[in-house]
Design a protein around this motif. Structure first.
Motif, PDB file in Angstrom:
ATOM      1  N   PRO A  27       0.969  -1.016  -0.042  1.00 21.00           N
ATOM      2  CA  PRO A  27       0.043   0.045  -0.013  1.00 21.00           C
ATOM      3  C   PRO A  27       0.779   1.106   0.165  1.00 21.00           C
ATOM      4  CG  PRO A  27      -0.805  -1.341   1.765  1.00 21.00           C
ATOM      5  CD  PRO A  27       0.551  -2.069   1.096  1.00 21.00           C
ATOM      6  N   LEU A  28       0.362   2.150  -0.868  1.00 21.14           N
ATOM      7  CA  LEU A  28       1.196   3.330  -0.783  1.00 21.14           C
ATOM      8  C   LEU A  28       1.124   4.357   0.432  1.00 21.14           C
ATOM      9  CD1 LEU A  28       2.500   5.938  -2.652  1.00 21.14           C
ATOM     10  CD2 LEU A  28      -0.003   6.704  -2.794  1.00 21.14           C
ATOM     11  N   TRP A  29       0.080   4.190   1.254  1.00 22.32           N
ATOM     12  CA  TRP A  29       0.227   4.723   2.603  1.00 22.32           C
ATOM     13  C   TRP A  29       0.907   4.185   3.498  1.00 22.32           C
ATOM     14  CZ3 TRP A  29      -3.660   3.143  -0.608  1.00 22.32           C
ATOM     15  CH2 TRP A  29      -4.281   1.744  -0.277  1.00 22.32           C
ATOM     16  N   SER A  30       1.464   2.892   3.374  1.00 27.14           N
ATOM     17  CA  SER A  30       2.615   2.338   4.355  1.00 27.14           C
ATOM     18  C   SER A  30       3.962   3.055   3.940  1.00 27.14           C
ATOM     19  CB  SER A  30       2.661   0.830   3.965  1.00 27.14           C
ATOM     20  OG  SER A  30       3.209   0.407   3.125  1.00 27.14           O
ATOM     21  N   GLN A  31       4.258   3.749   2.845  1.00 23.59           N
ATOM     22  CA  GLN A  31       5.367   4.592   2.408  1.00 23.59           C
ATOM     23  C   GLN A  31       5.237   5.882   2.408  1.00 23.59           C
ATOM     24  OE1 GLN A  31       6.413   2.930  -1.557  1.00 23.59           O
ATOM     25  NE2 GLN A  31       4.482   1.819  -1.378  1.00 23.59           N
ATOM     26  N   MET A  32       4.037   6.431   2.696  1.00 24.00           N
ATOM     27  CA  MET A  32       3.785   7.909   2.830  1.00 24.00           C
ATOM     28  C   MET A  32       3.108   8.455   3.920  1.00 24.00           C
ATOM     29  SD  MET A  32       1.522   9.708  -0.340  1.00 24.00           S
ATOM     30  CE  MET A  32       1.626  11.520  -0.662  1.00 24.00           C
ATOM     31  N   SER A  33       3.574   9.716   4.640  1.00 21.80           N
ATOM     32  CA  SER A  33       2.750   9.824   5.806  1.00 21.80           C
ATOM     33  C   SER A  33       1.679  10.736   5.297  1.00 21.80           C
ATOM     34  CB  SER A  33       3.936  11.048   6.477  1.00 21.80           C
ATOM     35  OG  SER A  33       4.083  12.214   5.732  1.00 21.80           O
ATOM     36  N   PHE A  34       0.678  10.660   6.300  1.00 19.35           N
ATOM     37  CA  PHE A  34      -0.493  11.340   5.873  1.00 19.35           C
ATOM     38  C   PHE A  34      -0.199  13.047   5.898  1.00 19.35           C
ATOM     39  CE2 PHE A  34      -4.829  13.119   6.733  1.00 19.35           C
ATOM     40  CZ  PHE A  34      -5.847  11.976   6.067  1.00 19.35           C
ATOM     41  N   SER A  35       0.537  13.400   6.649  1.00 17.49           N
ATOM     42  CA  SER A  35       0.838  14.869   6.300  1.00 17.49           C
ATOM     43  C   SER A  35       1.301  15.000   5.132  1.00 17.49           C
ATOM     44  CB  SER A  35       1.693  15.274   7.444  1.00 17.49           C
ATOM     45  OG  SER A  35       2.970  14.598   7.492  1.00 17.49           O
ATOM     46  N   ALA A  36       2.136  14.294   4.288  1.00 17.81           N
ATOM     47  CA  ALA A  36       2.563  14.460   3.053  1.00 17.81           C
ATOM     48  C   ALA A  36       1.489  14.632   2.005  1.00 17.81           C
ATOM     49  CB  ALA A  36       3.575  13.410   2.669  1.00 17.81           C
ATOM     50  N   ALA A  37       0.630  13.500   2.201  1.00 19.08           N
ATOM     51  CA  ALA A  37      -0.677  13.697   1.277  1.00 19.08           C
ATOM     52  C   ALA A  37      -1.525  15.039   1.509  1.00 19.08           C
ATOM     53  CB  ALA A  37      -1.870  12.530   1.698  1.00 19.08           C
ATOM     54  N   GLU A  38      -1.724  15.345   2.850  1.00 17.39           N
ATOM     55  CA  GLU A  38      -2.313  16.699   2.948  1.00 17.39           C
ATOM     56  C   GLU A  38      -1.663  18.066   2.370  1.00 17.39           C
ATOM     57  OE1 GLU A  38      -4.769  18.864   6.591  1.00 17.39           O
ATOM     58  OE2 GLU A  38      -3.178  17.720   7.188  1.00 17.39           O
TER      59      GLU A  38
END
Length: 492
Positions: A367-378
C-alpha cells in the motif's frame, strides 16, 4: 446535508437525545459490519454535478426555483444558493462502456435542461467558482427557499458566535467578512461515488486521500473569486473557511474543522464514523422515530438516520457514505475534491482517472500509505489547490517532482491498469486517459484557461476587471457547450 429539515428550534433535551441516538446508531453500525450485512455483489459508481446559473450578461441569476420548475426533472435539485442547482446522475457500473453511458446521459440531460432554462432567461455553467460573483450576490437573501438552508446557516453562526472572516492570499489577496454561509454557495463541485465492500473500504479511502491533491492539480477550475485571482482551486480554502464553526479561540485549542482532510490513514470505515461522533457536536439534532437496534434485531435494515444526517454536516474531502438501496445497505466513498466542469467530457475523463487510479492503488501489493505520511498527502493537497497543474508534489520513491511528470511517468499507467480491472472498454479507457495525458502535456486546465483569458482581455482589449470577467464567462459558456476538452480551448 442529504435530508430535508423543517424550520424549528432545538432545546438542550433535543441535543442530549440526538447525541444518545447517534451513539446507538454507531453501535448498530458496528454490529452490521461484524455481520457483513452489506451489498457488495455489483459495485456501482455515481456522479453529482453542481451548476451555476447566469443571465444574459454573464452575471449570477437568482432563479433556481424557476429553472427547476421549467426543467421538471427530479434528477435536478436545489442547492444552497439561488444561483445553484445540482444534477444527480443515476449510478452505473464501469464495465464495458459505462463511462460513455455516463457522458451521454449527462450531456443529454444538461442540453435538455439548458434549453428550458434559456427559455426563461437563464443559462447553466459548470465551473468551480463563477468569476462574476460579487459580495452583494452572497447575502441571506440569496439562500435557496428551503428551510434546511436557513436552519443550517442559523446553527453554524450560533456555534461560532461571530461573523466569518474569509482571507485568501494567492496571486492577489482577498479579505472579507461574511455574516451568512452563502460564500459556500460559490463553491460548485463534482462528486464521484464509488461503492465498496466494508473489507475494502479503508484501502479505497486511503487511496482516494493519497491522490486527492493530484486530482485537484489536474482538474483545478476556480482561480477567481470576488474579482481577484487567488489560488488555482480557490474553492478549497473558500469552502474550508465558509463553513467553519470555530472561533479563533476554539481553533487555538486544536478543535477539528468541519471541512476536514483528516489526520490519519484508517484501518476500517468505522474509524471515520467514530471520529464524527467523537469530535463533532450536532448542527441539526433531529431525531428519527426508528430504533436502529430493534430494526436490526427484527431482521430489517436500519436507516441509521441520525448517523447519516450527522455525517452530512461534516464535510470531508473524501466522505464515507452509508445508504440503503432497494432494501440493502451499502457503503460508498464520496470523492468531493473536484470542481465542476469545464465540460462533460473533461468531467468523465477526471472520473476515469480517479476510478482507475484508486483501484490500482487499493489493490497494490504494498500500500502507498505504508510508504507515505498522512501529512505528506495533506501537504500535496494544499499545494495542488494553490498552484494547480504547476504544483510540485511528494511521491514515495521519487521525492518532490512536478505533478504533471508524476502523472505521465507513474500514475497514468496505474490508472490504465485499474480501468482494465474494472472491465472498462479499452477504447473508452484510452480516449479518456488520453485527455488527462494531453492536459499534462499542454499544461492547460480550466484554471489556466480562465487566468490566461482574463489577462489577455485586460491587456489586449483594455477591458477593466469586471468587464473582462463577464467576457471570460461568455467565452467559457460557449466552449463548455462545444464539449471540446479544455486542453484544446483557444485563448480568445
Amino acid at each position: 446535508m442529504g435530508e430535508d429539515v423543517g424550520v424549528r428550534t432545538f432545546s438542550r433535551e433535543d441535543r442530549a437525545r440526538y447525541r444518545d441516538k447517534v451513539r446507538r446508531c454507531l453501535d448498530v453500525f458496528a454490529e452490521m459490519l461484524r455481520e457483513s450485512r452489506f451489498d457488495i455483489d455489483r459495485p456501482m459508481t455515481g456522479l453529482e454535478i453542481e451548476l451555476n446559473l447566469v443571465d444574459q450578461q454573464s452575471m449570477p441569476a437568482m432563479r433556481n426555483a424557476d429553472v427547476l420548475a421549467a426543467i421538471a426533472d427530479p434528477s435536478f435539485q436545489t442547492e444552497l444558493g439561488q444561483f445553484n442547482i445540482e444534477i444527480n446522475v443515476p449510478p452505473r457500473r464501469l464495465t464495458g462502456t459505462g463511462t460513455a453511458e455516463f457522458e451521454e446521459h449527462v450531456r443529454a440531460s444538461l442540453n435538455a435542461a439548458e434549453e428550458k432554462a434559456r427559455a426563461i432567461g437563464a443559462h447553466m455553467v459548470m465551473i468551480g467558482i463563477l468569476p462574476t460573483l460579487r459580495p452583494e450576490h452572497l447575502t441571506a437573501e440569496t439562500l435557496s427557499h428551503n428551510p434546511r438552508y436557513a436552519l443550517l446557516n442559523e446553527q453554524i453562526f450560533a456555534a461560532r458566535g461571530e461573523d466569518l472572516p474569509i482571507a485568501i492570499s494567492g496571486v492577489e489577496r482577498l479579505a472579507v467578512t461574511a455574516d451568512t454561509i452563502t460564500p459556500e454557495a460559490a463553491c460548485t463541485s463534482t462528486q464521484f461515488h464509488l461503492q465498496v465492500s466494508p473489507a475494502q473500504f479503508a484501502d479505497y479511502w486511503n487511496a482516494a486521500q493519497a491522490v486527492a491533491g493530484i486530482q485537484v492539480a489536474l482538474g483545478a477550475n476556480a482561480p477567481l473569486f470576488f474579482g481577484r485571482e487567488l489560488w488555482r482551486e480557490t474553492r478549497i480554502p473558500l469552502f474550508q473557511q465558509a463553513t467553519d464553526t470555530r472561533s479563533e479561540e476554539i481553533k487555538a485549542q486544536g478543535v477539528r474543522p468541519r471541512v476536514w482532510f483528516g489526520e490519519r490513514w484508517i484501518t476500517t470505515v468505522f474509524d471515520l464514523f467514530e471520529e464524527n461522533v467523537r469530535y463533532f457536536p450536532a448542527l441539526l439534532p433531529v431525531c428519527d422515530p426508528e430504533d436502529p437496534a430493534q430494526a436490526l434485531a427484527a431482521g430489517e435494515v436500519p436507516n441509521l438516520a441520525e448517523l447519516r444526517l450527522h455525517n452530512g454536516t461534516i464535510y470531508r474531502w473524501n466522505r464515507p457514505v452509508y445508504d440503503v438501496s432497494r432494501g440493502r445497505p451499502h457503503l460508498r466513498v464520496e470523492n468531493r475534491v473536484l470542481p465542476a466542469g469545464p465540460t462533460v467530457l473533461d468531467t468523465i475523463a477526471n472520473g476515469a482517472f480517479y476510478f482507475g487510479l484508486v483501484r490500482a492503488l487499493a489493490e497494490s501489493d504494498r500500500p502507498l500509505w505504508s510508504q507515505m505520511s498522512f501529512s505528506a498527502a495533506e501537504e500535496n493537497f494544499t499545494s495542488c489547490a494553490r498552484y494547480g497543474i504547476d504544483a510540485q508534489v511528494f511521491w514515495p520513491g521519487l521525492g518532490y517532482l512536478p505533478v504533471t511528470e508524476l502523472v505521465l511517468r507513474r500514475l497514468l499507467p496505474m490508472a490504465h491498469h485499474g480501468l482494465d480491472r474494472w472491465g472498462l472498454d479499452p477504447g473508452e479507457r484510452d480516449r479518456l486517459l488520453g485527455i488527462i495525458e494531453q492536459r499534462c502535456l499542454t499544461g492547460r486546465n480550466g484554471a489556466t484557461w480562465q487566468v490566461e483569458t482574463l489577462h489577455r482581455l485586460e491587456s489586449a482589449d483594455h477591458l477593466d476587471r469586471p468587464a473582462a470577467l463577464r467576457e471570460v464567462v461568455r467565452h467559457y459558456v460557449t466552449l463548455m457547450h462545444s464539449n471540446r476538452p479544455v486542453h484544446e480551448w483557444p485563448i480568445p
